[in-house]
Enzyme design. Structure first.
Site, short mmCIF file in Angstrom:
data_model
loop_
_atom_site.label_atom_id
_atom_site.label_comp_id
_atom_site.label_asym_id
_atom_site.label_seq_id
_atom_site.Cartn_x
_atom_site.Cartn_y
_atom_site.Cartn_z
N GLY A 155 2.31 -4.05 4.97
CA GLY A 155 3.04 -5.24 5.38
C GLY A 155 2.08 -6.38 5.69
NE ARG B 242 5.10 3.16 -2.19
CZ ARG B 242 5.98 2.41 -1.55
NH1 ARG B 242 5.58 1.31 -0.96
NH2 ARG B 242 7.25 2.74 -1.52
CB CYS C 3 -0.88 0.03 1.24
SG CYS C 3 0.06 0.41 2.72
CD GLU D 274 3.39 -6.73 -16.16
OE1 GLU D 274 3.90 -6.69 -15.04
OE2 GLU D 274 3.84 -6.07 -17.12
CE LYS E 205 6.49 1.84 -12.27
NZ LYS E 205 6.37 0.84 -13.31
CE LYS F 147 6.46 -4.32 -19.27
NZ LYS F 147 6.70 -5.31 -18.21
#
Length: 611
Positions: free
Chosen positions: A102, A27, A2, A491, A606, A488
């Site tokens: 986490g 994120r 996150c 994705e 990412k 790619k």
């Protein structure tokens, strides 16, 4: 996984938090939320499923007092499905709010204990356990800081935390263990965040927290305590990074913009690093030459796209030096026993520098006594850079699209520079290095030429609209290029794609070949071209539909079931970089035709900061 942003200030912080979340949305974007402590000492928590924009829209319809302290979060789901009930911040009886990055490994046992004590759970997350645990510890603690301190000693796993309480309206608590967290320093205001970029609009002065750090922030002070409870001073860093520009300019998507930024990004990566016929060793760090002369083996660790870059580098290093090069996926390496070897240069690759598995692998390698550690990365202030002996920056600039493009090709350039430095250190490859330097200077122009194929590739991509599977082929150092092309495509277009060494086709994958299975191959005019032609003939004779990116001098002719995009002549050492470009463009255009979210594909983030 996150993005966390927190602030305590004399001014309203809502927009500061929202802007920080926008900058961290790469994120995670399953859900987002914000908790603000208002002037009545009440925590107002607002959460929304989906992107940060959904949270902003929801806040417009809710009367939220502009609090001067708050925490916020954008989520990529680990525990619990993407849903508003699982979004952060999580609260305990409207008294305490927590944001968390986490994974808490013992959350189920803690949850059971808290349920026995009567605490109600609204979510399936491990984070809600933390909120209730802090609340429970507040019963015997003298302050919020003490309650959090007791709580983190009960947690097993990784965490970055931001905590606020109605009982202490002038205090923001933060803690770090295994997940990145940074403190931003302002004038009469202080901040926490997962990433420097989140806080650049309000400060450029940062403290990078270390594992075990517990922090008490007020408007005018920051107190840091280490894992032993001792007050510590962490160095203040002044970031030279620029605030992210979100201007798409003439481009429809960030991914396409970043594909077209590659000539400049590579020029930036090469700038000042090439001499007339050699590579300057100081680009890695001071006094590095003596270390490179002692290297007996190179060990590369990475994940995802960076792993593919490492695989390509193995071909280069072993062909140009007398060194052995091993490449492993970080999540496998960290849990596998390895025999100790002498003279190992341990190289980590990461776009963000915060990849959890790669950080753990680096820590393991250091504990086993490798010769030296080196990180190739795009973020100068990242954890991997700080933890490594040496570093080599990619200088790709900000990459917003989740599917990596320019970060990948600039990694390859850096790995070629590393290969050249290793060859120089051996002293018997200077002629080869001279040729490498000459070729690298041509690279930005060669990439411009590859980008000129864009329109033809767009036409080709339309043939993939109704496809559900694809097979990518390559030989030698083009095999990892095929792997990256397959990654790619899957994705961002959600087409199932696999990559194989072309020579392995007859050992199983050829059973899949039919007229409905597109076969994509990269065919530079290298010493393996005749072998590849034979493999392609195996496909064509079985009715397979071939899509080739082939050197115009490779001698491959277009036929009914062979569609060719002709590529310009390329030095063999640069071919993996050049042939990556058309595969990026192919995946982009296929995704556009299929109507997927190109820049933010489903289920992906990412910066992968959890295991």
């Amino acid at each position: 996984m996150c993005g966390i942003v927190g602030a305590i200030a004399q001014r309203p912080v809502t927009e500061i938090l929202l802007e920080g979340l926008r900058r961290l949305e790469y994120r995670g974007y399953d859900s987002a939320g914000v908790a603000l402590l208002d002037s009545n000492h009440t925590i107002q928590c607002t959460r929304a499923l989906g992107r940060v924009a959904a949270l902003e829209e929801k806040l417009k319809d809710i009367t939220v007092e502009q609090g001067t302290m708050g925490i916020s979060h954008t989520r990529w789901a680990t525990h619990g499905e993407p849903a508003e009930r699982n979004a952060h911040p999580h609260m305990s009886y409207d008294q305490i709010a927590v944001v968390h990055n986490g994974i808490i490994e013992n959350y189920e046992a803690l949850r059971a204990q808290l349920i026995e004590k009567g605490y109600p759970f609204q979510s399936e997350t491990d984070t809600e356990v933390i909120a209730h645990l802090i609340n429970d510890n507040m019963k015997t603690a003298t302050s919020l800081f003490d309650a959090v301190n007791v709580t983190i000693k009960q947690l097993q796993g990784a965490y970055a935390l931001g905590v606020i309480s109605v009982e202490e309206p002038d205090t923001l608590i933060a803690a770090r263990e295994g997940s990145p967290l940074i403190v931003g320093l302002g004038l009469g205001e202080n901040f926490i965040g997962s990433d420097v970029q989140a806080m650049l609009p309000v400060t450029n002065r940062f403290i990078y927290l270390e594992n075990g750090d517990l922090v008490k922030l007020s408007r005018y002070s920051v107190a840091i305590y280490d894992t032993n409870g001792e007050a510590v001073e962490r160095p203040i860093k002044e970031s030279k990074a620029c605030s992210l520009s979100t201007d798409l300019g003439e481009y429809r998507h960030y991914m396409l913009k970043e594909i077209y930024e590659q000539p400049q990004a590579i020029q930036n990566t090469l700038e000042g690093r090439l001499a007339q016929d050699s590579i300057n060793p100081c680009i890695i760090g001071d006094a590095v030459e003596a270390t490179l002369q002692q290297v007996k083996e190179v060990h590369i660790i990475a994940c995802g796209t960076s792993y593919h870059a490492g695989l390509i580098a193995r071909y280069w290093i072993e062909s140009m030096t007398n060194l052995t090069c091993r490449v492993e996926i970080a999540s496998e390496y960290r849990y596998r026993r390895q025999p100790q070897r002498e003279g190992v240069l341990f190289v980590t690759l990461s776009q963000s520098g915060e990849t959890a598995d790669t950080l753990a692998a680096l820590e393991k390698a250091k504990s086993q006594g490798c010769l030296a550690t080196l990180t190739v990365c795009n973020v100068a202030e990242s954890s991997l850079i700080r933890e490594s002996d040496f570093s080599l920056m990619t200088l790709a600039g900000a990459e917003i699209g989740v599917a990596s493009t320019k970060a990948f090709t600039t990694q390859l350039v850096c790995l070629q520079l590393l290969m050249g430095l290793l060859a120089q250190a051996q002293g018997d490859s200077l002629k080869i290095v001279k040729g490498l330097v000459a070729d690298l200077k041509k690279l930005p122009i060669l990439i411009e030429q590859a980008l000129d194929k864009d329109k033809a590739i767009e036409v080709l991509a339309e043939r993939f609209i109704d496809k559900h599977h694809a097979l990518f082929l390559g030989r030698g150092d083009q095999y990892p290029v095929a792997m990256e092309g397959a990654l790619k495509l899957k994705e961002i277009s959600y087409i199932h794609a696999e990559a194989y060494p072309a020579g392995e086709l007859k050992h199983g994958p050829i059973a899949l070949v039919d007229s409905d299975m597109p076969i994509i191959a990269v065919a530079p005019n290298t010493h393996l071209i005749e072998k590849l032609k034979s493999n392609l003939e195996e496909v064509r004779s079985r009715g397979g539909e071939l899509y080739l990116f082939a050197d115009k001098k490779a001698g491959i002719t277009q036929k009914d079931n062979i569609h060719i995009i002709e590529m310009d002549e390329t030095p063999e050492i640069l071919a993996p970089i050049i042939y990556t470009i058309p595969l990026q463009l192919l995946s982009y255009h296929v995704a556009v035709f299929k109507g997927t979210d190109v820049d933010k594909p489903r289920n992906l983030a990412k910066s992968v900061t959890v295991e």
